[in-house]
Write a protein that holds these residues in place. Structure first.
Motif, PDB file in Angstrom:
ATOM      1  N   ILE A 590       0.900  -1.051   0.065  1.00 40.27           N
ATOM      2  CA  ILE A 590      -0.012  -0.156  -0.017  1.00 40.27           C
ATOM      3  C   ILE A 590       0.936   1.231   0.011  1.00 40.27           C
ATOM      4  N   ILE A 591       2.123   1.215   0.885  1.00 39.50           N
ATOM      5  CA  ILE A 591       2.671   2.365   0.731  1.00 39.50           C
ATOM      6  C   ILE A 591       3.422   2.574  -0.512  1.00 39.50           C
ATOM      7  N   PHE A 612       6.574  10.256   5.391  1.00 37.41           N
ATOM      8  CA  PHE A 612       5.648   9.811   4.638  1.00 37.41           C
ATOM      9  C   PHE A 612       5.071   8.298   5.147  1.00 37.41           C
ATOM     10  N   GLU A 613       5.807   7.608   5.148  1.00 37.88           N
ATOM     11  CA  GLU A 613       5.590   6.228   5.599  1.00 37.88           C
ATOM     12  C   GLU A 613       4.886   6.171   7.026  1.00 37.88           C
ATOM     13  N   LYS A 614       5.328   7.089   7.859  1.00 33.20           N
ATOM     14  CA  LYS A 614       4.632   7.213   9.408  1.00 33.20           C
ATOM     15  C   LYS A 614       3.133   7.723   9.293  1.00 33.20           C
ATOM     16  N   ALA A 615       3.241   8.640   8.331  1.00 31.84           N
ATOM     17  CA  ALA A 615       1.763   9.441   8.224  1.00 31.84           C
ATOM     18  C   ALA A 615       0.683   8.502   7.580  1.00 31.84           C
ATOM     19  N   GLU A 616       1.173   7.927   6.662  1.00 35.09           N
ATOM     20  CA  GLU A 616       0.189   7.136   5.779  1.00 35.09           C
ATOM     21  C   GLU A 616      -0.306   5.856   6.706  1.00 35.09           C
ATOM     22  N   LEU A 617       0.717   5.284   7.331  1.00 32.49           N
ATOM     23  CA  LEU A 617       0.249   4.074   8.091  1.00 32.49           C
ATOM     24  C   LEU A 617      -0.321   4.428   9.212  1.00 32.49           C
ATOM     25  N   ASP A 621      -4.125   2.945  10.624  1.00 31.90           N
ATOM     26  CA  ASP A 621      -4.327   2.366  11.765  1.00 31.90           C
ATOM     27  C   ASP A 621      -3.440   1.004  11.771  1.00 31.90           C
ATOM     28  N   MET A 622      -2.309   1.201  11.155  1.00 31.86           N
ATOM     29  CA  MET A 622      -1.169   0.325  11.173  1.00 31.86           C
ATOM     30  C   MET A 622      -1.070  -0.344  12.639  1.00 31.86           C
ATOM     31  N   PRO A 623      -0.909  -1.433  13.078  1.00 36.10           N
ATOM     32  CA  PRO A 623      -0.923  -1.967  14.343  1.00 36.10           C
ATOM     33  C   PRO A 623       0.489  -1.706  15.040  1.00 36.10           C
ATOM     34  N   SER A 624       0.605  -1.081  16.025  1.00 34.91           N
ATOM     35  CA  SER A 624       1.916  -0.510  16.513  1.00 34.91           C
ATOM     36  C   SER A 624       2.868  -1.634  16.665  1.00 34.91           C
ATOM     37  N   GLU A 625       2.573  -3.004  16.855  1.00 36.31           N
ATOM     38  CA  GLU A 625       3.352  -3.958  17.282  1.00 36.31           C
ATOM     39  C   GLU A 625       4.242  -4.558  15.960  1.00 36.31           C
ATOM     40  N   VAL A 627       6.079  -3.791  11.566  1.00 34.08           N
ATOM     41  CA  VAL A 627       6.278  -2.829  10.761  1.00 34.08           C
ATOM     42  C   VAL A 627       6.125  -3.325   9.356  1.00 34.08           C
ATOM     43  N   MET A 628       6.501  -2.525   8.393  1.00 34.09           N
ATOM     44  CA  MET A 628       6.114  -3.134   7.026  1.00 34.09           C
ATOM     45  C   MET A 628       7.284  -4.232   6.725  1.00 34.09           C
ATOM     46  N   ARG A 629       6.968  -5.139   5.926  1.00 32.74           N
ATOM     47  CA  ARG A 629       7.928  -5.994   5.568  1.00 32.74           C
ATOM     48  C   ARG A 629       9.198  -5.313   5.069  1.00 32.74           C
ATOM     49  N   HIS A 630       9.019  -4.390   4.127  1.00 33.05           N
ATOM     50  CA  HIS A 630      10.243  -3.498   3.778  1.00 33.05           C
ATOM     51  C   HIS A 630       9.910  -2.103   3.881  1.00 33.05           C
ATOM     52  N   ARG A 631      10.685  -1.642   5.039  1.00 32.24           N
ATOM     53  CA  ARG A 631      10.685  -0.134   5.313  1.00 32.24           C
ATOM     54  C   ARG A 631      11.175   0.516   4.068  1.00 32.24           C
ATOM     55  N   THR A 632      10.787   1.679   3.882  1.00 33.92           N
ATOM     56  CA  THR A 632      10.872   2.357   2.650  1.00 33.92           C
ATOM     57  C   THR A 632      12.202   2.700   2.237  1.00 33.92           C
ATOM     58  N   PRO A 633      13.396   2.941   3.505  1.00 35.93           N
ATOM     59  CA  PRO A 633      14.733   2.981   2.928  1.00 35.93           C
ATOM     60  C   PRO A 633      15.451   1.895   2.585  1.00 35.93           C
ATOM     61  N   GLN A 634      14.509   0.753   2.829  1.00 31.92           N
ATOM     62  CA  GLN A 634      15.456  -0.593   2.208  1.00 31.92           C
ATOM     63  C   GLN A 634      14.639  -1.405   1.409  1.00 31.92           C
ATOM     64  N   PHE A 635      13.444  -0.761   0.705  1.00 35.03           N
ATOM     65  CA  PHE A 635      12.562  -1.292  -0.117  1.00 35.03           C
ATOM     66  C   PHE A 635      13.174  -1.571  -1.572  1.00 35.03           C
ATOM     67  N   GLN A 636      14.144  -2.645  -1.571  1.00 29.68           N
ATOM     68  CA  GLN A 636      14.980  -2.733  -2.896  1.00 29.68           C
ATOM     69  C   GLN A 636      14.252  -3.056  -4.144  1.00 29.68           C
ATOM     70  N   HIS A 637      12.711  -3.847  -3.798  1.00 26.28           N
ATOM     71  CA  HIS A 637      11.931  -4.179  -4.867  1.00 26.28           C
ATOM     72  C   HIS A 637      11.553  -2.744  -5.607  1.00 26.28           C
ATOM     73  N   ILE A 638      11.330  -1.608  -5.173  1.00 23.12           N
ATOM     74  CA  ILE A 638      10.815  -0.795  -5.755  1.00 23.12           C
ATOM     75  C   ILE A 638      11.821   0.646  -5.895  1.00 23.12           C
ATOM     76  N   PHE A 639      13.134   0.544  -5.286  1.00 18.74           N
ATOM     77  CA  PHE A 639      13.998   1.560  -5.450  1.00 18.74           C
ATOM     78  C   PHE A 639      15.315   0.905  -5.889  1.00 18.74           C
ATOM     79  N   ALA A 640      15.483  -0.121  -6.182  1.00 21.77           N
ATOM     80  CA  ALA A 640      16.836  -0.692  -6.820  1.00 21.77           C
ATOM     81  C   ALA A 640      16.848  -0.675  -8.188  1.00 21.77           C
ATOM     82  N   GLY A 641      15.642  -0.338  -8.766  1.00 26.26           N
ATOM     83  CA  GLY A 641      15.374  -0.570 -10.305  1.00 26.26           C
ATOM     84  C   GLY A 641      13.639  -0.380 -10.393  1.00 26.26           C
TER      85      GLY A 641
END
Length: 729
Positions: A590-591, A612-617, A621-625, A627-641
């Motif tokens: 979703i992010i 952005f990540e914090k506000a959109e989650l 109502d992202m559960p606080s317990e 985090v995303m499987r790939h936080r934005t700074p390490q989201f290689q699927h979408i930012f390494a190409g």
């Protein structure tokens, strides 16, 4: 279309005209002047069944001149096709492109392997220089006005040319690919798109290198008193890691998912769990020389948005999805938001169960993200009487590989025979010849199992060569890559259940390529619409938990099969923790979509990825317990190409197809029903992109897919039975 450039195979078959013969002659003369190491990268592959990659002859210093020459050759071939004075035909324009670029494809295949498996400082320097050049060459082809005029003429007349259905599909792929990459833009807009793509290529390399540096550059070293709760297999692998890095007598936890996951699951030391968790999820986000948040990600997002607007789209996601099954960001988001409430509701139930266990233990804590895996495992033991540490001794890497081969035999008639002597880039690589039921060669499968410096973390499939039969039958060459810690001599590699699932998943991609049976290389499996390509791989996961597999291949080091009672408990727990698994993935998807539909442009401040990540989650109502499987700074699927940018949703889209398809097997007669297996082969696995994905699924299932089977598989309520979820037209 194949990865990297639009064009596909060999100039040798193009020399029927004098102009192309002249290009071939000039190319051969140019190559003859190059150094031997460079010629080795450019040379045709030798060896059995159409040749194999010459990994043993690769030198990093040769990549740059080899790529320069291969790009020059490919552009010369394209110009010859575009400048052909003869009227455009399918053969002299579309098939000609399928036959061009063979040298470039060979070099790019090995270049791609090195970027993911042998990525040292010398290679990174080459990558930084060459990736923008490669992007520029792509644009020069896709934006060639003469070439597009020929393709466009064939596309407009495709229904009157007597083309086969496969040929019409190939014409559409070339046409839509060129349009999507700017063929219809003004010269000024084309130039700007080219500049954008070159800058993006450099940013993608920088993102990947930053992440690799944070993974390679940190290891948590433990003393004997820090090991409480860790199973023996994890202790042994951690000891191996530490010794390999010069810390003999200690235990090393690497900053990778394959080390982080089991440590967070079993370590009794909450302080160390928090330390490992924070380090792992801070990769690329440390405001240092390897930071991805301050400049790299914001600039990527700005450039993508600008490119989409030049193409006439409101945002990057709308541009990206135009030729996918979903078609629009709204359709992809609708499916994700349909599943989200059920997933997060399950998370709250899971957290309540975990908190109850912690309270019973008088832990005096509130469940935090570094506690989730640890207490989930305790709940699993309490609810299902199954301890995954009891399961792990029965999950030996070699036996799981054998299980994959066995299921491939049951489903597709494949046999895998180990072969020695094929060139490899690492001594631990193994190679297998694949044959069909009739004993005919199908292809080669390579396996690179162990972690090492310079190798990307995680697991993946690589497509070294696609199947085709345009001028002659060319078999596929595929590989699977994992990151297990190499064991001491004579010791088996024990893997987790999640690792076994991942192996079946990635092997599903390999099977897709090995089953391919098309004429044109650009249509070969696993080339597909992105939100369909994960379907065969995710479907393949379903055969791991079958009793037939577990009873044969879940065997411990003493040769004892897994007890039937433990199998029953394991199967009963398959819907356990699905809230965490789905929410962890879905939040990232979703992010991804929100990042690529967010307003960008003049007057709009650059996106701050963390904020952005914090506000959109929070809006979700992202559960606080967790985090995303790939936080934005390490989201290689979408930012390494470009790969999964605005496309990470495709795993969910494909999983809906997967569960719907597997229910067809269960309805017919069981997981290995031979008639359904034949239909899967005929309608899905062999057709590649020669058939529209929605049509291919409809041919197999007899209808459009429904979300209901996915919800049932996760243990979520089915709110609207019979509602089509994906792929309908």
């Amino acid at each position: 279309m194949r990865e990297f450039l639009l064009l596909g195979v060999s100039l040798a078959a193009l020399c029927a005209t004098p102009v192309l013969a002249q290009v071939a002659k000039a190319n051969a003369a140019a190559v003859a002047t190059l150094a031997p190491d460079v010629r080795a990268l450019l040379a045709e592959w030798t060896g059995p069944y159409g040749g194999v990659p010459a990994f043993d002859k690769v030198k990093v210093s040769a990549f740059e001149p080899a790529l320069d020459e291969a790009i020059r050759e490919n552009l010369a071939e394209v110009d010859a096709i575009a400048d052909n004075p003869a009227p455009p035909t399918f053969d002299n324009t579309i098939a000609a492109q399928e036959r061009a670029g063979k040298a470039l494809n060979r070099v790019m295949t090995i270049y791609g392997v090195w970027s993911s498996t042998e990525n040292n400082a010398d290679f990174q320097a080459v990558q930084t220089r060459m990736d923008p050049k490669i992007a520029a060459a792509q644009d020069k082809i896709s934006q060639n006005p003469k070439l597009f005029a020929r393709v466009d003429a064939i596309y407009k007349a495709r229904d009157t040319l007597g083309l086969s259905a496969e040929q019409k599909q190939l014409v559409w792929i070339y046409w839509v690919g060129m349009v999507k990459n700017g063929a219809q833009l003004t010269p000024e807009a084309k130039a700007r798109v080219t500049a954008i793509n070159q800058e993006l290529a450099g940013l993608y390399a920088q993102f990947s290198q930053n992440l690799l540096a944070d993974e390679d550059g940190y290891v948590l070293y433990l003393k004997a008193g820090d090991l409480a709760g860790l199973p023996q297999s994890l202790r042994e692998s951690a000891a191996q890691t530490a010794e390999a890095k010069g810390h003999k007598g200690e235990w090393g936890i690497q900053n990778t998912r394959s080390s982080m996951d089991p440590f967070l699951t079993y370590s009794d030391r909450r302080d160390l769990r928090e330390k490992v968790w924070r380090t792992f999820y801070a990769r690329g986000d440390n405001r240092d020389a390897h930071d991805n948040t301050l400049k790299v990600i914001p600039r990527i997002l700005q450039l993508r948005a600008e490119k989409a607007k030049l193409m006439g789209f409101s945002n990057y996601a709308a541009w990206k999805l135009q030729d996918e099954m979903a078609k629009t960001p709204d359709a992809a988001m609708a499916l994700m938001l349909r599943v989200w409430p059920a997933a997060t509701a399950r998370v709250h139930q899971e957290v309540a169960d975990m908190q109850a266990v912690a309270d019973q233990e008088h832990a005096n804590i509130k469940i935090a993200p570094w506690d989730y895996r640890y207490y989930a495992e305790k709940v699993r033991k309490a609810k299902y009487d199954v301890d995954m540490n009891q399961v792990k001794p029965y999950l030996q890497l070699d036996n799981i590989r054998r299980a994959m081969f066995w299921t491939a035999g049951k489903m597709y008639g494949f046999t895998f025979t180990k072969v020695d002597g094929l060139p490899v880039y690492d001594a631990d690589m193994v190679t297998y010849e694949v044959k069909d039921r009739a004993g005919k060669h199908v292809g080669f499968w390579y396996f690179d199992p162990y972690a090492r410096a310079g190798k990307n973390s995680g697991a993946w499939m690589s497509d070294y060569r696609p199947q085709q039969k345009l001028d002659s039958a060319i078999p596929a060459i595929v590989s699977n890559n994992t990151n297990f810690v190499k064991p001491p001599p004579g010791k088996p590699v024990l893997i987790s259940w999640d690792d076994a699932v991942t192996m079946f998943h990635e092997f599903g991609h390999a099977l897709h390529g090995l089953n391919s049976n098309v004429t044109y290389p650009s249509l070969a499996s696993p080339s597909q619409a992105q939100d369909f390509v994960e379907f065969p791989s995710q479907l393949n996961e379903n055969w791991l938990p079958t009793r037939e597999v577990l009873e044969q291949f879940a065997v411990n080091a003493e040769g004892q099969p897994i007890p039937p009672a433990l199998v029953g408990k394991l199967l009963a727990s398959q819907k356990f923790n699905t809230g965490f698994e789905v929410t962890e993935y879905l939040s990232a998807a979703i992010i991804d979509m929100k990042l690529h539909t967010a307003p960008q442009g003049p007057g709009v401040p650059p996106i701050d990825p963390d904020a952005f990540e914090k506000a959109e989650l929070a809006k979700l109502d992202m559960p606080s317990e967790m985090v995303m499987r790939h936080r934005t700074p390490q989201f290689q699927h979408i930012f390494a190409g470009d790969g999964y940018a605005a496309g990470y949703y495709s795993y969910l889209w494909a999983e809906v197809l997967d569960h719907d398809a597997f229910e067809a097997f269960l309805e017919a007669g069981g997981p290995y029903d031979p008639k359904m297996a034949q239909r899967l082969h005929d309608d899905i696995m062999q057709v590649g992109y020669s058939v529209d994905p929605a049509v291919a699924f409809r041919n197999f299932r007899g209808r459009d897919p429904k979300v209901d089977a996915y919800l049932r598989a996760k243990g979520f309520p089915v709110e609207a039975a019979g509602t089509a979820a994906a792929g309908g037209q």
